[in-house]
Design a protein around this motif. Structure first.
Motif, PDB file in Angstrom:
ATOM      1  N   ARG A  55       0.843  -1.193   0.000  1.00 51.88           N
ATOM      2  CA  ARG A  55       0.000   0.000   0.000  1.00 51.88           C
ATOM      3  C   ARG A  55       0.882   1.249   0.000  1.00 51.88           C
ATOM      4  O   ARG A  55       0.390   2.362  -0.066  1.00 51.88           O
ATOM      5  CB  ARG A  55      -0.899   0.019   1.238  1.00 51.88           C
ATOM      6  CG  ARG A  55      -2.049  -0.982   1.155  1.00 51.88           C
ATOM      7  CD  ARG A  55      -3.142  -0.501   0.241  1.00 51.88           C
ATOM      8  NE  ARG A  55      -4.186  -1.513   0.045  1.00 51.88           N
ATOM      9  CZ  ARG A  55      -5.177  -1.402  -0.810  1.00 51.88           C
ATOM     10  NH1 ARG A  55      -5.261  -0.342  -1.585  1.00 51.88           N
ATOM     11  NH2 ARG A  55      -6.072  -2.352  -0.929  1.00 51.88           N
ATOM     12  N   GLN A  94      -1.719   4.817  -5.760  1.00 56.88           N
ATOM     13  CA  GLN A  94      -2.896   3.955  -5.819  1.00 56.88           C
ATOM     14  C   GLN A  94      -3.784   4.343  -7.000  1.00 56.88           C
ATOM     15  O   GLN A  94      -3.887   5.524  -7.352  1.00 56.88           O
ATOM     16  CB  GLN A  94      -3.717   4.102  -4.528  1.00 56.88           C
ATOM     17  CG  GLN A  94      -2.954   3.768  -3.254  1.00 56.88           C
ATOM     18  CD  GLN A  94      -2.837   2.273  -3.008  1.00 56.88           C
ATOM     19  OE1 GLN A  94      -3.830   1.593  -2.792  1.00 56.88           O
ATOM     20  NE2 GLN A  94      -1.616   1.751  -3.070  1.00 56.88           N
ATOM     21  N   PHE A 103      -7.870   7.238   0.731  1.00 54.15           N
ATOM     22  CA  PHE A 103      -6.456   6.941   0.463  1.00 54.15           C
ATOM     23  C   PHE A 103      -5.621   8.219   0.576  1.00 54.15           C
ATOM     24  O   PHE A 103      -4.577   8.251   1.232  1.00 54.15           O
ATOM     25  CB  PHE A 103      -6.274   6.385  -0.956  1.00 54.15           C
ATOM     26  CG  PHE A 103      -6.746   4.966  -1.157  1.00 54.15           C
ATOM     27  CD1 PHE A 103      -7.190   4.191  -0.102  1.00 54.15           C
ATOM     28  CD2 PHE A 103      -6.725   4.391  -2.431  1.00 54.15           C
ATOM     29  CE1 PHE A 103      -7.615   2.883  -0.295  1.00 54.15           C
ATOM     30  CE2 PHE A 103      -7.143   3.079  -2.642  1.00 54.15           C
ATOM     31  CZ  PHE A 103      -7.593   2.334  -1.576  1.00 54.15           C
ATOM     32  N   SER A 121      -5.241   9.467   4.032  1.00 51.77           N
ATOM     33  CA  SER A 121      -4.327   8.609   4.773  1.00 51.77           C
ATOM     34  C   SER A 121      -2.872   8.940   4.431  1.00 51.77           C
ATOM     35  O   SER A 121      -2.020   9.063   5.323  1.00 51.77           O
ATOM     36  CB  SER A 121      -4.636   7.147   4.466  1.00 51.77           C
ATOM     37  OG  SER A 121      -3.615   6.324   4.944  1.00 51.77           O
ATOM     38  N   PHE A 122      -2.572   9.098   3.151  1.00 48.63           N
ATOM     39  CA  PHE A 122      -1.202   9.458   2.753  1.00 48.63           C
ATOM     40  C   PHE A 122      -0.809  10.783   3.386  1.00 48.63           C
ATOM     41  O   PHE A 122       0.332  10.967   3.830  1.00 48.63           O
ATOM     42  CB  PHE A 122      -1.090   9.557   1.222  1.00 48.63           C
ATOM     43  CG  PHE A 122      -1.134   8.212   0.536  1.00 48.63           C
ATOM     44  CD1 PHE A 122      -0.698   7.070   1.184  1.00 48.63           C
ATOM     45  CD2 PHE A 122      -1.588   8.101  -0.781  1.00 48.63           C
ATOM     46  CE1 PHE A 122      -0.723   5.828   0.541  1.00 48.63           C
ATOM     47  CE2 PHE A 122      -1.616   6.869  -1.427  1.00 48.63           C
ATOM     48  CZ  PHE A 122      -1.195   5.733  -0.760  1.00 48.63           C
ATOM     49  N   LYS A 154      -0.163  10.305   7.156  1.00 50.54           N
ATOM     50  CA  LYS A 154       1.062   9.549   7.434  1.00 50.54           C
ATOM     51  C   LYS A 154       2.277  10.169   6.757  1.00 50.54           C
ATOM     52  O   LYS A 154       3.358   9.584   6.787  1.00 50.54           O
ATOM     53  CB  LYS A 154       0.886   8.102   6.970  1.00 50.54           C
ATOM     54  CG  LYS A 154      -0.187   7.358   7.761  1.00 50.54           C
ATOM     55  CD  LYS A 154      -0.061   5.865   7.582  1.00 50.54           C
ATOM     56  CE  LYS A 154      -1.171   5.317   6.724  1.00 50.54           C
ATOM     57  NZ  LYS A 154      -1.068   3.902   6.425  1.00 50.54           N
TER      58      LYS A 154
END
Ligand code: TPP
Lengths: 277, 319
Positions: A56, A60, A126, A129-130, A133
């Motif tokens: 992951r 993506q 997604f 989240s990227f 993080k």
């Protein structure tokens, strides 16, 4: 024009036609319209290779118009990410993971889709989240134009703006057809670009079959850092490359006769109708 | 305030402090996460009034390894976004936690649109999702730790409105997946005349019923249900063998709720005791104080006691 590019796209088209012939029927129209976009994504845009295929921690791709999975499978097998035997299962075996819509567990499939209007929210998840993080990866969501009838897509536009998701690129396959007719004749979308602009998104339009142009737009899209979500409206032709079904309502979900298929599966075939550069 | 919603916030803060990658997803419902928002504002994602997009975003976050917790009105999360729960989350056993608030009659004057009385029925058709409801503050803390922190997989937790909740116990027993919490004794043992399984705040009604029945000489065992799904088969077998009557109390439609899930679980059992389920009337469309609405549905100690006694005496199942 780099001949390899045309070659890759032509091989993908042949695979789509062949699989449709064998399966008897497929969502061939909407698969053929995204060939160049997918080809570009997988050749130089998405940071995906055999080593990080299952990770992951890479760019993506969400194929929100999941019914066009055949095109994605064809690209994945051409890239060597999807085993040939698995690809041959498409619509063939009593039971297979290679159904019409992409499922998790198939190599190279980042999100399971098939219900229209689900891909963009997942893609926003997604991208968020990227962001959280601190990961440098990019998210591409490929959606249909008819799919933009669905309200859940529009729900996402202010969310992506609010979070300044410049790590998210939405590509709309603007082939002007949906399941039962032309978009403008049943559920008008125009002026589509202006609508996205009004939502605060950056908008780019591109000839979705011109690989140089698509490649350039997507490369810029991936590298941007302007704090804005971006939509790329790819002007395409449903059924592109098979003149018999090009821009036809019935191309949405249909079969292909052996005679027509033979015409395109001939070794000298370089994109079907000859209209493709 | 020490209601279940406050406990959720406290539980989330503790999980974040433990290092869990919790992300709170708000659908214009950030009051559910106030404590988190005050301390860890970067852990909140505000989606606006977009239940479908919010649920889909949770799927995306979970696929990337985070633990999204979405909270808002249970009605809208379970009905508007059902398809996302089914197709994007449960199908793939994603680690998404759905905390539906204002369940049962706790929405009071907000009435039909805001009363979650079918949420269990809707979600219990899905495989893979844990459906649960803690009964009070402490119970919510324990369940948050266990189901939002330790357990990996989709969870639906029912909570109430803000304030006005009862706290039954300062300490609760350890959570065991799929097991009711025994309240009448350390562990369940029969034989008893009746087993009462109460969901959520109706544990209060259950306690009152127990008191009344015991005064009349009946042997009663009370459980705090905690779980609607899954249910431990071993536990159910033990219960069905040791009583002649099972009673469920829930702030949910009598169709498809705890009572029905339990009833379905008895399939194939050698011995199934008589069964009484208490819950909301179908298509119940009244606004008012929670107690008044409970009363209207017959969800009060006196009526429950009456029907239990009548059933035990004439051996007939009363609906
Ligand atoms: C929620 C949902 N409703 C209906 C369908 C059935 N369906 C599959 S494809 C399609 C038309 C999609 O049109 P468009 O997005 O323009 O795709 P394309 O024409 O490019 O194939 C429909 C209605 C579906 N898959 N999901």
């Amino acid at each position: 024009m780099n001949p390899d590019k045309t070659c890759f796209a032509a091989s993908v088209r042949k695979r789509i036609i062949e699989a449709t012939l064998h399966a008897g029927v497929s969502h061939i129209g909407g698969s053929l319209s995204v060939v160049e976009v997918l080809r570009c994504l997988f050749n130089g845009i998405l940071g995906i290779d055999a080593k990080n295929l299952w990770s992951r921690e890479r760019d993506q791709l969400v194929l929100s118009k999941g019914h066009a999975a055949l095109a994605l499978y064809a690209v994945l097998v051409e890239k060597g990410f999807l085993p040939e035997e698995l690809f041959q299962e498409y619509g063939q075996k009593e039971e297979t993971v290679m159904g019409i819509h992409p499922e998790l567990g198939i190599p190279g499939i980042d999100a399971a889709t098939g219900s229209l209007g689900h891909g963009l929210p997942i893609g926003v998840g997604f991208a968020l989240s990227f962001r959280m993080k601190n990961q440098p990866f990019h998210v591409f969501v490929l959606a249909g134009d008819g799919e933009f009838n669905e309200g859940s897509n529009w729900e996402c536009l202010p969310i992506a703006l609010h979070y300044r998701l410049d790590n998210l690129t939405l590509i709309v396959d603007r082939n002007r057809l949906q399941l039962s007719g032309f978009t403008e004749e049943m559920h008008p979308l125009e002026p589509l670009g202006e609508k996205f602009s009004a939502f605060g998104w950056d908008v780019k339009e591109v000839d979705g079959h011109n690989m140089e142009a698509v490649g350039e737009v997507l490369r810029e899209a991936k590298n941007r850092k302007n704090g804005l979500p971006l939509v790329v409206i790819a002007q395409t032709v449903k059924g592109r490359g098979v003149v018999e079904i090009e821009n036809k309502v019935d191309s949405h979900y249909c079969g292909i006769s052996p005679e027509v298929a033979r015409k395109y599966l001939d070794v000298s075939f370089q994109g079907g109708s000859g209209v493709i550069p | 305030m020490s209601d279940r919603r406050a406990a959720l916030q406290e539980g989330l803060v503790r999980l974040i402090e433990e290092g869990k990658e919790i992300v709170c997803v708000s659908v214009d419902s950030a009051s559910r996460f106030k404590k988190v928002k005050d301390r860890y504002p970067q852990r909140i994602i505000e989606c606006g009034i977009c239940e479908q997009a919010g649920m889909g975003i949770c799927a995306g976050l979970a696929l990337q390894g985070l633990i999204p917790v979405i909270s808002g009105y249970a009605t809208f999360l379970t009905m508007r976004a059902f398809e996302q729960v089914r197709t994007d989350i449960c199908r793939w056993f994603l680690n998404v936690k759905i905390c539906g608030t204002d369940t049962g009659f706790s929405a009071q004057y907000a009435g039909f649109t805001h009363q979650a009385l079918e949420d269990i029925a809707i979600l219990s058709t899905l495989e893979n999702i844990v459906i649960c409801e803690p009964c009070d503050y402490e119970d919510t803390l324990l369940m948050s730790q266990y189901l939002l922190g330790d357990f990996h997989g989709p969870v639906y937790m029912r909570l109430g409105a803000r304030g006005g909740e009862e706290n039954f116990f300062e300490r609760h027993r350890e959570i065991q997946m799929g097991c009711f919490e025994p309240l009448s004794a350390e562990t369940f043992s029969g034989p008893v005349d009746v087993v009462i399984i109460a969901l959520g705040q109706l544990v209060g009604v259950g306690m009152e019923v127990v008191e009344r029945l015991e005064k009349r000489g009946y042997r009663v065992f009370l459980f705090n249900a905690r779980f609607v799904k899954p249910l431990s088969v071993e536990m159910l077998q033990k219960i069905t063998c040791a009583t002649s009557l099972i009673v469920t109390l829930e702030e949910h439609s009598k169709v498809g709720g705890l009572g029905d899930v339990l009833w379905r679980s008895f399939q194939g059992f050698d011995r199934v005791p008589r069964f009484l389920k208490f819950g909301a009337l179908n298509n119940f469309g009244f606004s008012g104080k929670r107690v008044a609405l409970l009363e209207k549905c017959g969800l009060h100690a006196q009526r429950v006691e009456e029907l239990i006694v009548r059933t035990l005496n004439n051996g007939l199942e009363v609906r």
